[in-house]
Design a protein around this motif. Sequence first.
Motif, PDB file in Angstrom:
ATOM      1  N   ASN A 106       0.857  -1.173   0.000  1.00 55.98           N
ATOM      2  CA  ASN A 106       0.000   0.000   0.000  1.00 55.98           C
ATOM      3  C   ASN A 106       0.904   1.237   0.000  1.00 55.98           C
ATOM      4  O   ASN A 106       1.235   1.791   1.045  1.00 55.98           O
ATOM      5  CB  ASN A 106      -0.928  -0.010   1.212  1.00 55.98           C
ATOM      6  CG  ASN A 106      -1.974   1.060   1.133  1.00 55.98           C
ATOM      7  OD1 ASN A 106      -1.761   2.115   0.538  1.00 55.98           O
ATOM      8  ND2 ASN A 106      -3.108   0.814   1.753  1.00 55.98           N
ATOM      9  N   GLU A 108       0.349   4.252  -1.028  1.00 58.35           N
ATOM     10  CA  GLU A 108      -0.317   5.472  -0.559  1.00 58.35           C
ATOM     11  C   GLU A 108      -0.272   5.546   0.962  1.00 58.35           C
ATOM     12  O   GLU A 108       0.014   6.602   1.541  1.00 58.35           O
ATOM     13  CB  GLU A 108      -1.759   5.539  -1.071  1.00 58.35           C
ATOM     14  CG  GLU A 108      -2.465   6.832  -0.736  1.00 58.35           C
ATOM     15  CD  GLU A 108      -1.819   8.081  -1.337  1.00 58.35           C
ATOM     16  OE1 GLU A 108      -1.956   9.166  -0.726  1.00 58.35           O
ATOM     17  OE2 GLU A 108      -1.163   7.983  -2.395  1.00 58.35           O
ATOM     18  N   CYS A 109      -0.544   4.433   1.602  1.00 50.79           N
ATOM     19  CA  CYS A 109      -0.480   4.383   3.066  1.00 50.79           C
ATOM     20  C   CYS A 109       0.950   4.662   3.540  1.00 50.79           C
ATOM     21  O   CYS A 109       1.160   5.419   4.491  1.00 50.79           O
ATOM     22  CB  CYS A 109      -0.959   3.021   3.562  1.00 50.79           C
ATOM     23  SG  CYS A 109      -0.945   2.851   5.353  1.00 50.79           S
ATOM     24  N   ASN A 110       1.947   4.055   2.882  1.00 45.96           N
ATOM     25  CA  ASN A 110       3.347   4.309   3.239  1.00 45.96           C
ATOM     26  C   ASN A 110       3.684   5.787   3.134  1.00 45.96           C
ATOM     27  O   ASN A 110       4.373   6.347   3.993  1.00 45.96           O
ATOM     28  CB  ASN A 110       4.288   3.511   2.341  1.00 45.96           C
ATOM     29  CG  ASN A 110       4.301   2.042   2.666  1.00 45.96           C
ATOM     30  OD1 ASN A 110       3.756   1.609   3.664  1.00 45.96           O
ATOM     31  ND2 ASN A 110       4.917   1.265   1.802  1.00 45.96           N
ATOM     32  N   ILE A 112       1.634   8.361   3.376  1.00 44.77           N
ATOM     33  CA  ILE A 112       0.953   9.097   4.451  1.00 44.77           C
ATOM     34  C   ILE A 112       1.662   8.871   5.786  1.00 44.77           C
ATOM     35  O   ILE A 112       1.883   9.818   6.556  1.00 44.77           O
ATOM     36  CB  ILE A 112      -0.533   8.692   4.523  1.00 44.77           C
ATOM     37  CG1 ILE A 112      -1.275   9.208   3.277  1.00 44.77           C
ATOM     38  CG2 ILE A 112      -1.185   9.204   5.799  1.00 44.77           C
ATOM     39  CD1 ILE A 112      -2.649   8.612   3.078  1.00 44.77           C
ATOM     40  N   LEU A 113       2.014   7.615   6.086  1.00 45.66           N
ATOM     41  CA  LEU A 113       2.711   7.320   7.339  1.00 45.66           C
ATOM     42  C   LEU A 113       4.071   8.014   7.403  1.00 45.66           C
ATOM     43  O   LEU A 113       4.469   8.526   8.446  1.00 45.66           O
ATOM     44  CB  LEU A 113       2.873   5.813   7.516  1.00 45.66           C
ATOM     45  CG  LEU A 113       1.598   5.054   7.843  1.00 45.66           C
ATOM     46  CD1 LEU A 113       1.837   3.551   7.755  1.00 45.66           C
ATOM     47  CD2 LEU A 113       1.076   5.437   9.209  1.00 45.66           C
TER      48      LEU A 113
END
Length: 131
Positions: A106, A108-110, A112-113
């Motif tokens: 993911n 996109e999640c990476n 954001i994090l």
Amino acid sequence: MTLLGHSWGAQLALLYALEHSERLDGLVYVSGTGIDQNATWHPEYERNLREALGPGSGRWEALSRRDRTDAEDREMSVLQWSADFTERDRALEHADRMATPWFGVNFECNKILSAEGRRRWGTPERGFLRS
């Protein structure tokens, strides 16, 4: 308990340890990026990654700069993960096994994090890395 974290999990484990040290007997920190809010380590990391990728470096860079299909996400991940193996002649084989079966990443999640981590590291409410 002793807490172990690897890669991004090492960052999470470090944050937990800093905020809840009384709950831990120890921390095993494996291949994290530290609490350097300016990421001064990153240029050297990029150089080392490209060197480890060798001939695959160009393909990895091309894939990392554009939207990809699921198969291309896997290819890029295998290339990147192969850089972690010291047995260079079998590195792609080892990384390919890590990606089988392929569950995806993911990205996109990476992203954001990572942005949240950069925003929070070193802020007064965190109580460490104050400038």
